[in-house]
Design a protein around this motif. Structure first.
Motif, mmCIF file in Angstrom:
data_model
loop_
_atom_site.group_PDB
_atom_site.id
_atom_site.type_symbol
_atom_site.label_atom_id
_atom_site.label_comp_id
_atom_site.label_asym_id
_atom_site.label_seq_id
_atom_site.Cartn_x
_atom_site.Cartn_y
_atom_site.Cartn_z
ATOM 1 N N ILE C 19 33.074 33.615 41.710
ATOM 2 C CA ILE C 19 32.388 34.054 43.013
ATOM 3 C C ILE C 19 33.393 33.663 44.299
ATOM 4 O O ILE C 19 34.185 32.827 44.192
ATOM 5 C CB ILE C 19 31.286 32.933 43.056
ATOM 6 N N GLY C 20 33.214 34.568 45.060
ATOM 7 C CA GLY C 20 33.878 34.358 46.382
ATOM 8 C C GLY C 20 33.118 34.665 47.683
ATOM 9 O O GLY C 20 32.127 35.712 47.627
ATOM 10 N N HIS C 21 33.122 33.947 48.659
ATOM 11 C CA HIS C 21 32.408 34.043 49.879
ATOM 12 C C HIS C 21 33.496 34.305 51.244
ATOM 13 O O HIS C 21 34.505 33.522 51.300
ATOM 14 C CB HIS C 21 31.750 32.531 50.398
ATOM 15 N N ILE C 41 30.785 38.766 43.445
ATOM 16 C CA ILE C 41 30.561 38.374 42.192
ATOM 17 C C ILE C 41 31.558 39.100 41.092
ATOM 18 O O ILE C 41 31.235 40.433 41.073
ATOM 19 C CB ILE C 41 29.153 38.742 41.578
ATOM 20 N N LEU C 42 32.453 38.628 40.655
ATOM 21 C CA LEU C 42 33.271 39.163 39.788
ATOM 22 C C LEU C 42 33.153 38.834 38.180
ATOM 23 O O LEU C 42 32.994 37.890 37.870
ATOM 24 C CB LEU C 42 34.908 38.907 40.066
ATOM 25 N N PRO C 43 32.788 39.956 37.212
ATOM 26 C CA PRO C 43 32.332 39.421 36.063
ATOM 27 C C PRO C 43 33.514 38.943 35.058
ATOM 28 O O PRO C 43 33.041 38.240 34.088
ATOM 29 C CB PRO C 43 31.883 40.862 35.514
ATOM 30 N N HIS C 44 34.711 39.420 35.514
ATOM 31 C CA HIS C 44 35.782 38.704 34.495
ATOM 32 C C HIS C 44 37.043 38.822 35.335
ATOM 33 O O HIS C 44 37.044 39.289 36.534
ATOM 34 C CB HIS C 44 35.952 39.275 32.970
ATOM 35 N N GLU C 79 31.838 48.294 36.595
ATOM 36 C CA GLU C 79 33.008 48.530 36.655
ATOM 37 C C GLU C 79 33.820 48.039 37.928
ATOM 38 O O GLU C 79 34.802 48.782 38.108
ATOM 39 C CB GLU C 79 33.250 50.086 36.397
ATOM 40 N N SER C 80 32.931 47.327 38.695
ATOM 41 C CA SER C 80 33.740 46.751 40.020
ATOM 42 C C SER C 80 33.128 45.479 40.320
ATOM 43 O O SER C 80 32.302 44.949 39.503
ATOM 44 C CB SER C 80 33.073 47.671 41.167
ATOM 45 N N PRO C 81 33.414 44.637 41.294
ATOM 46 C CA PRO C 81 32.913 43.532 41.687
ATOM 47 C C PRO C 81 31.232 43.980 42.249
ATOM 48 O O PRO C 81 31.223 44.873 42.585
ATOM 49 C CB PRO C 81 33.612 43.145 42.887
ATOM 50 N N ILE C 82 30.491 43.096 41.901
ATOM 51 C CA ILE C 82 29.138 43.049 42.663
ATOM 52 C C ILE C 82 29.128 42.301 43.922
ATOM 53 O O ILE C 82 29.400 41.282 44.000
ATOM 54 C CB ILE C 82 27.992 42.680 41.538
ATOM 55 N N ALA C 143 36.558 38.401 50.337
ATOM 56 C CA ALA C 143 35.846 37.783 49.426
ATOM 57 C C ALA C 143 36.246 38.086 48.097
ATOM 58 O O ALA C 143 36.142 37.008 47.299
ATOM 59 C CB ALA C 143 34.380 38.567 49.606
ATOM 60 N N ILE C 144 36.609 39.158 47.640
ATOM 61 C CA ILE C 144 37.063 39.221 46.289
ATOM 62 C C ILE C 144 38.200 38.415 45.982
ATOM 63 O O ILE C 144 38.255 37.833 45.032
ATOM 64 C CB ILE C 144 37.229 40.944 46.147
ATOM 65 N N LYS C 145 39.242 38.583 46.809
ATOM 66 C CA LYS C 145 40.374 37.748 46.477
ATOM 67 C C LYS C 145 40.379 36.401 46.454
ATOM 68 O O LYS C 145 41.003 35.666 45.743
ATOM 69 C CB LYS C 145 41.371 38.263 47.577
ATOM 70 N N SER C 146 39.410 35.637 47.271
ATOM 71 C CA SER C 146 39.067 34.523 47.096
ATOM 72 C C SER C 146 38.080 34.092 46.065
ATOM 73 O O SER C 146 38.090 32.561 45.974
ATOM 74 C CB SER C 146 38.427 33.903 48.599
ATOM 75 N N ALA C 147 37.492 34.996 45.218
ATOM 76 C CA ALA C 147 36.793 34.338 44.384
ATOM 77 C C ALA C 147 37.518 33.464 43.268
ATOM 78 O O ALA C 147 38.631 33.758 43.032
ATOM 79 C CB ALA C 147 36.312 35.801 43.452
ATOM 80 N N SER C 148 36.743 32.673 42.746
ATOM 81 C CA SER C 148 37.183 31.564 41.796
ATOM 82 C C SER C 148 36.146 31.110 40.834
ATOM 83 O O SER C 148 34.816 31.476 41.254
ATOM 84 C CB SER C 148 37.612 30.371 42.459
#
Lengths: 328, 328, 328, 328
Positions: C19-21, C41-44, C79-82, C143-148
């Motif tokens: 998850i990244g905000h 929200i990145l599934p994997h 097939e992408s971040p949500i 947000a995507i790049k900061s997801a952890s």
């Protein structure tokens, strides 16, 4: 592109699929004629409840009374014969099919859960005295018990006895196709109960429009394949039946129940098992065979409708009405 | 049966409907070419948010990215222009359309609620350098502002600039029909963005199959009618597009986004009103005009696809690829 | 029955989920305040396009603008971040997410097909000057790049910055559950963006009804599980979110976009592969773990909503409006 | 917020709605007991085929056999009594209901089209010897003919005779609400056939979990309102039943058929008419009364389930099984 036909161009080309017909015809009096029947489609030769098949459905137009779609949509499975009959005999055929399944499967409703019965219909009341309850539960049982893997009788037979299509005699039609890619081959076949259309609509013939007093009618379309497909994919196939109908000239009229059910015989799902998971190997959506299967559905529906006309015979029904064989 | 065509055989035959195109074409270098565009469909001449129209949609095959269907399905209304573009420009066109609506409707997002933007797409990446973000929000605004009730430019124009259909140059096509019964007349028209099909599939021409390296493609289909129809009935019309596609030879391929939206201009629904109810006078489902409307949808889709080919022109795109005009 | 919570009671308890905000807050002038954000929200941890996950969705109430559901429903894959954001930033976040995926996956739109971007939203225009386009495509990328995979920040953060729930400050909430049967254990977690409800509706607190001028609002609900489930089964889970909402006191108001997406990390589906089939081992529908998963969904939605309130903080937004932290 | 109850807190508070029960109870031998029944819901006092009512449905979980939803979904109308019974009697009750409609409406299947029969079910095979076909078509006819506008008998009566809910005796429950805004008042009522739940799941009581050998069960939910609503809006109401179930503690278990049908008595649609259009005045979706109606659905479902338990009585069924009255 036209795909290769199956060995008998018939839904029973798919191994294990069986079709049974019961046909009723009796002139009751000057006005009333019983002209109807029941057709049973069995996905395989075993107990259908104990070994279910994956299935998907599509309601292309919902002016219809098909029973059993709710559970097919939820679970993606068929667990009974798929029955076809006239509109007013859904209850009777539902009862007979239940009777058969209870007789052959003692655990249903006792130690295990319920069973989902599937019955589709078209309205044959132009020729058949539909208000007279000619079809009894035992006719459904008889259709099931008589089902065989032989090539299917077509035309004015079984549930097709009283149906009218494009203003000519319709009823049962079938066709099949083979899809292939490199060394992989699958078969797919369909059976229709045709009961729709105005004469001038047909795209496969040049018929003069006539004044028709038949109602909008309907078509039931059942397809079987040995390709390994998930329920979602089988729904996709079911939706393609609309394109097949379009090729015949149908516009899916208001009063029509245009309903498709597609099942795969490739993976059986046991009702009871010790395993907590189920393994399925299914065709990828982006494989070229998938588009071939879609194409096959379109071709099968078009050809099955035409065959239902070609194989039918001129029939006299109630009120002295005569529906003639199409000049095809 | 063939229905009578509208005066210009065009979606703008329906009073108030306006179409606008923005076309982009630029050779960037030896490899890359911008070959794409935007098309706007405006249901009427007033503020679309303040006066909404009834609408229904059908996802015939959902390999597509159309935005805005969730709310159309829930409320049965369209409250913005319906936009068409290439697959990777959905965000940009969504933004531009929002900008336009905010500019012209100061209450949105301030004193009243949000707005639902509708953007459909097909993938033009065979000819267009789709990874290059050529389309900006302002192109959407320009397409909307340039919309007019004149007969529509067809072929390689607007969102259709880079599309490929049956292996020939596709794009924008339109057609319309008049349905009539006694003294009642309605008009219905459609516009398609065609981008699907293998050469050998076409039923309206006899073309030799060729090896094609284009992907499965898609088709967006937008229809307008002045017949007074509820959202449920407009959904029924949208579903008939599948039969129209079937008549062209489509099997609704796996990788295709085959999506239809149909709206009626007959009843406007105000966003704000003092009345707690809404009155609507709608055509009965069993009236003969309904089947004529179904038939019209089928004919319009078939003819619009053919016209999108007939009106297109040979186009050179990225990587030196040339897609030729169909011999029609 | 209450199920056991996951180790951090968080959606990131499901291995690989990140998850990244990105949170934006700036007082522009006396009247206008930027008070909004983006949540990814990145599934994997791999490339989401090259290795897709099974997914299902449910539109419980469709007054919403979520993009990307059409293709999820057709193919059963994400097939992408949500992405989650405010209503008017769907286009911008869609664009940024596309940019990120194109940057990291050079074949999309070049040698292979398109990509389906998923963006959900709630309307934060009570606190946020939504008409001002504060969120740019780069905020989505950030947000995507900061997801952890760390435990998720909750409350007034990311897309939750400007949301209001039951008349108090809402936003981001998360929870997770463990289901187990004999030696088999699965985890399931959810994250919500809460923005709905009138004060007197809450069932988890005794709050006096007050006059509220907030609109009906919405809730986005994203769930992840490591249980091996098919897309049909994930849809079943998504539908259970309605029961979870019911437990909080929601009646799914007219103006609400109540939308759920559920994915499984158990089976990855490669975009490209040499195999023509895909093998999946999935949990049987009738296994006791399935009902536990259903129960988990209900509990997770209820608890996530409550946590979104508990973890939020009193926030001042546009027009000097102040939404206070709930007394929980 | 709790809405005001109708005068009898009963679905028959909606003018014209009638309920009829037929209850069967007979100990066949040591092992087998008939413990089942039929319940009929009639939307108004006239001929239901000749004057249809608008209706919508929602399949919240589709492990069920309800017949008739296909046509409700397509046309948005109910044209027959809505019948409830046990799972294995769908065919029999379908037949009896058809018989009744044919007897009272001579044009069906003769000069005009077919009729759509609606039958819902729950599985009472824990107490009832379901494999024994105790319910005959005439029981359906009797239930219809005995229907009245009086307050409804609840608990172990009609189709509820053999049902089990939260491990206690369930069955028939009803409730109603009044929604009002300024001088406008509407009524809405519901009736449920409750047959689901594990004891520890209940949220309205503090019951210890026990080992239960009952299957997942089901719930049928039928609602009536005099608010003028379109079929799309009635579907929206039907979907809110999931929130009501959530409030009772249900997680909509795998083996459950959780199905809702909602109809409005405000606008009757004639089967035959000289007019080519139909005029309907319907409540605006954004009117405060709509959210009150949604809230009413949630409250009615919750209360009807509780009442089905409160009004039931300890019952002995097959195999000597005794299901006790809930301590409520």
């Amino acid at each position: 592109m036209n795909l290769k036909k199956g060995s008998h161009n018939c839904i029973t080309d798919i191994a294990g699929v069986q079709i049974g017909h019961v046909t009723l015809y009796e002139k009751l009096d000057e006005e009333q004629t019983i002209c109807t029947g029941v057709t049973a489609i069995l996905p395989h030769k075993g107990n259908l409840f104990r070994h279910k098949v994956h299935a998907g459905s599509a309601v292309l137009n919902g002016f219809g009374k098909t029973a059993g779609l709710v559970q097919i949509n939820e679970l993606g499975l068929v667990e009974s014969p798929i029955m076809l009959t006239n509109t007013f005999s859904v209850g009777s055929v539902w009862q007979g099919t239940l009777d058969y399944m209870l007789d052959t499967t003692e655990e249903i409703g006792d130690t295990t859960s319920s069973i989902n019965i599937v019955v589709g219909e078209c309205n044959d009341s132009y020729l058949n005295t539909a208000r007279y309850p000619a079809i009894k539960p035992e006719h459904a049982v008889k259709a099931i018990k008589s089902a065989s893997t032989s090539p299917v009788a077509e035309g004015s037979v079984g549930a097709g006895k009283g149906m009218v299509c494009f203003g000519y005699k319709g009823g049962i039609g079938t066709a099949s196709r083979i899809v292939s890619h490199k060394s992989i081959n699958y078969q797919i076949g369909g059976i229709v109960l045709s009961n729709f259309g105005k004469r001038g609509d047909a795209l496969f013939a040049r018929w003069e429009p006539v004044q028709q007093d038949t109602p909008d009618g309907s078509i039931m379309m059942i397809l079987a394949t040995d390709a390994p497909l998930l329920e979602r994919q089988l729904q996709r196939l079911a939706k393609r039946c609309a394109a097949g109908l379009g090729r015949t000239g149908s516009q899916l009229a208001n009063g029509s129940g245009d309903i498709a059910i597609v099942f795969s015989t490739a993976n059986k799902v046991p009702h009871a098992t010790d395993s907590y998971t189920q393994t399925v190997d299914y065709l990828r959506d982006d494989h070229p065979l998938m588009n071939q299967l879609f194409q096959a559905v379109v071709e099968i529906i078009e050809e099955s409708v035409i065959r239902s006309l070609q194989m039918a015979e001129t029939t006299e029904g109630r009120k002295g009405r005569i529906v003639t064989k199409a000049p095809l």
